[in-house]
Write a protein that holds these residues in place. Structure first.
Motif, PDB file in Angstrom:
ATOM      1  N   SER A 136      48.788  28.704  74.620  1.00 22.71           N
ATOM      2  CA  SER A 136      50.141  28.941  75.118  1.00 22.71           C
ATOM      3  C   SER A 136      51.166  28.869  74.004  1.00 22.71           C
ATOM      4  O   SER A 136      50.866  28.480  72.876  1.00 22.71           O
ATOM      5  N   GLY A 137      52.386  29.233  74.371  1.00 22.28           N
ATOM      6  CA  GLY A 137      53.533  28.987  73.520  1.00 22.28           C
ATOM      7  C   GLY A 137      54.039  27.580  73.780  1.00 22.28           C
ATOM      8  O   GLY A 137      53.423  26.789  74.493  1.00 22.28           O
ATOM      9  N   GLY A 138      55.199  27.260  73.205  1.00 19.63           N
ATOM     10  CA  GLY A 138      55.768  25.934  73.368  1.00 19.63           C
ATOM     11  C   GLY A 138      56.084  25.615  74.816  1.00 19.63           C
ATOM     12  O   GLY A 138      56.345  26.509  75.628  1.00 19.63           O
ATOM     13  N   GLU A 165      58.897  19.463  62.370  1.00 20.29           N
ATOM     14  CA  GLU A 165      60.241  19.882  62.761  1.00 20.29           C
ATOM     15  C   GLU A 165      60.250  20.450  64.186  1.00 20.29           C
ATOM     16  O   GLU A 165      61.106  20.084  65.007  1.00 20.29           O
ATOM     17  N   GLU A 166      59.308  21.308  64.491  1.00 20.37           N
ATOM     18  CA  GLU A 166      59.273  21.945  65.814  1.00 20.37           C
ATOM     19  C   GLU A 166      59.029  20.926  66.917  1.00 20.37           C
ATOM     20  O   GLU A 166      59.633  20.996  67.995  1.00 20.37           O
ATOM     21  N   CYS A 242      51.311  26.684  69.762  1.00 19.44           N
ATOM     22  CA  CYS A 242      52.336  26.575  68.726  1.00 19.44           C
ATOM     23  C   CYS A 242      53.651  26.953  69.411  1.00 19.44           C
ATOM     24  O   CYS A 242      53.761  26.806  70.626  1.00 19.44           O
ATOM     25  N   SER A 243      54.643  27.411  68.695  1.00 17.18           N
ATOM     26  CA  SER A 243      55.916  27.723  69.362  1.00 17.18           C
ATOM     27  C   SER A 243      55.844  29.018  70.148  1.00 17.18           C
ATOM     28  O   SER A 243      56.208  29.082  71.323  1.00 17.18           O
ATOM     29  N   ARG A 248      49.713  30.846  64.781  1.00 17.16           N
ATOM     30  CA  ARG A 248      48.799  29.720  64.612  1.00 17.16           C
ATOM     31  C   ARG A 248      47.829  29.621  65.792  1.00 17.16           C
ATOM     32  O   ARG A 248      46.616  29.426  65.612  1.00 17.16           O
ATOM     33  N   THR A 249      48.370  29.792  66.989  1.00 11.53           N
ATOM     34  CA  THR A 249      47.521  29.779  68.185  1.00 11.53           C
ATOM     35  C   THR A 249      46.554  30.951  68.171  1.00 11.53           C
ATOM     36  O   THR A 249      45.395  30.823  68.595  1.00 11.53           O
TER      37      THR A 249
END
Length: 363
Positions: A136-138, A165-166, A242-243, A248-249
């Motif tokens: 998923s996303g964030g 940071e995220e 990831c975001s 990255r995902t």
């Protein structure tokens, strides 16, 4: 329009994986949510098909409820309770062959790019099990209803691939689920990228993305070790993010699917499915000036929000259609010779581990 894009992507994806259905075979099964309380199930088969519904991804057919017997037209709409996620079993009426299918993209109130890796063809003529591995996303903007829906999936572990940071300015809302993360600075990951948040033109940013993907095999080793350790623990369904849930995902998904013996062309098709599946407005909360000034990365995200760069998802391909993910595979092939060698030497996966993963996550 967005639902039409996802539908086109979902329908196109399995068509590239199989040939026309012959007698005794079920091909191209797809489940699409056409309304909050309605699902459409589509498939191809030369024979009539029995459609059954279950509330668990591993439910045996004896415990499933018959929805339709001897369906000949390959499409059926089913009423469901909003927020629930049923699984369907398609049984060829002549051969008795059974195929399991569910929604691939789970669209919640404020989710982005939340997907199930189930159903993909894998090693030994098997398929990835549904309801076991999610990407998923964030999740910083999930609503209470969304959180309840995710927890209803039985997720046992969450691996957050995002930077320090995220995770600070967009913390996950999925409290109560075992949380795994490895600290690193996104600034270090982006070093040398020459990434310009004011210019999101993919053609002009191709080299920046290429550099990022070439470094993922090294930069994400600690996270990959955790992901595979959690998969091997078999505690329950795994979710990682990831975001945006795409870069990255996407790399981590590619490594998981490779370990399960999923063909590389199918991996690329799963990767590009991020574009129609993303809703960037729900990936990072609106950034205040104070938050934007807390770090260069927060400032970058704030600039992207203000500049409209997060208003829509950009394609993950070069102008000629080549996926950015090819850079990661090329780097692995050049440095380690193969994904198998990379997973063995850098992640520590043994042949016994690979066999255990395939036993647990394929059917």
């Amino acid at each position: 329009m967005r639902k039409m894009m996802i539908r086109a992507a979902l329908v196109a994806l399995p068509l590239t994986m199989s040939v026309a259905a012959f007698a005794g075979t079920i091909a191209d099964p797809v489940v699409e949510r056409v309304a909050s309380d309605k699902l459409a199930i589509r498939w191809s088969d030369a024979d009539p098909v029995d459609l059954l519904q279950a509330d668990r991804p591993d439910a045996p057919i004896a415990n499933a409820t018959l929805v339709a017997a001897g369906d000949k037209d390959g499409v059926r709409e089913v009423q469901v309770a909003p927020g629930t996620r049923p699984y369907f079993l398609l049984r060829d009426s002549k051969s008795g062959a059974v195929t399991r299918v569910a929604e691939r993209v789970l669209v919640m109130e404020q989710s982005s790019n939340f997907r199930d890796l189930g159903g993909y063809p894998a090693a030994g003529g098997k398929h990835v099990r549904w309801g076991r591995i999610y990407r998923s996303g964030g999740q910083a903007m999930l609503t209470p209803a969304d959180v309840a829906q995710v927890k209803a999936l039985g997720v046992a572990n969450l691996v957050d691939l995002r930077s320090d940071e995220e995770r600070l300015f967009a913390p996950t809302k999925l409290d109560g689920i075992a949380y795994n993360a490895v600290g690193y600075s996104m600034a270090a990951m982006m070093q040398g990228m020459k990434f310009d948040p004011k210019n999101m033109d993919m053609a002009k940013q191709a080299e920046a993305y290429a550099g990022t993907y070439r470094g993922m095999a090294t930069q994400l080793k600690p996270q990959l070790r955790i992901v595979f350790a959690r998969l091997l623990s078999k505690d329950g369904p795994l979710l990682y993010n990831c975001s945006a849930g795409q870069d990255r995902t996407g790399f981590v998904s590619a490594m998981i699917l490779s370990a399960l013996g999923v063909p590389r062309d199918v991996i690329y098709r799963d990767y590009v499915l991020s574009t129609p599946s993303r809703r960037p407005q729900y990936e990072v909360p609106p950034m205040s000036d104070a938050v934007a000034q807390s770090s260069p990365i927060a400032g970058m995200f704030a600039q992207m929000q203000k500049g409209g760069a997060m208003a829509k998802a950009n394609p993950l391909v070069l102008p000629d259609g080549t996926p950015f993910l090819t850079y990661a595979f090329a780097e692995i092939d050049q440095k380690w010779g193969s994904v198998d060698a990379y997973l063995a030497q850098e992640i520590g996966l043994t042949p016994v581990d690979i066999a255990a993963l395939r036993t647990a996550y394929l059917e």
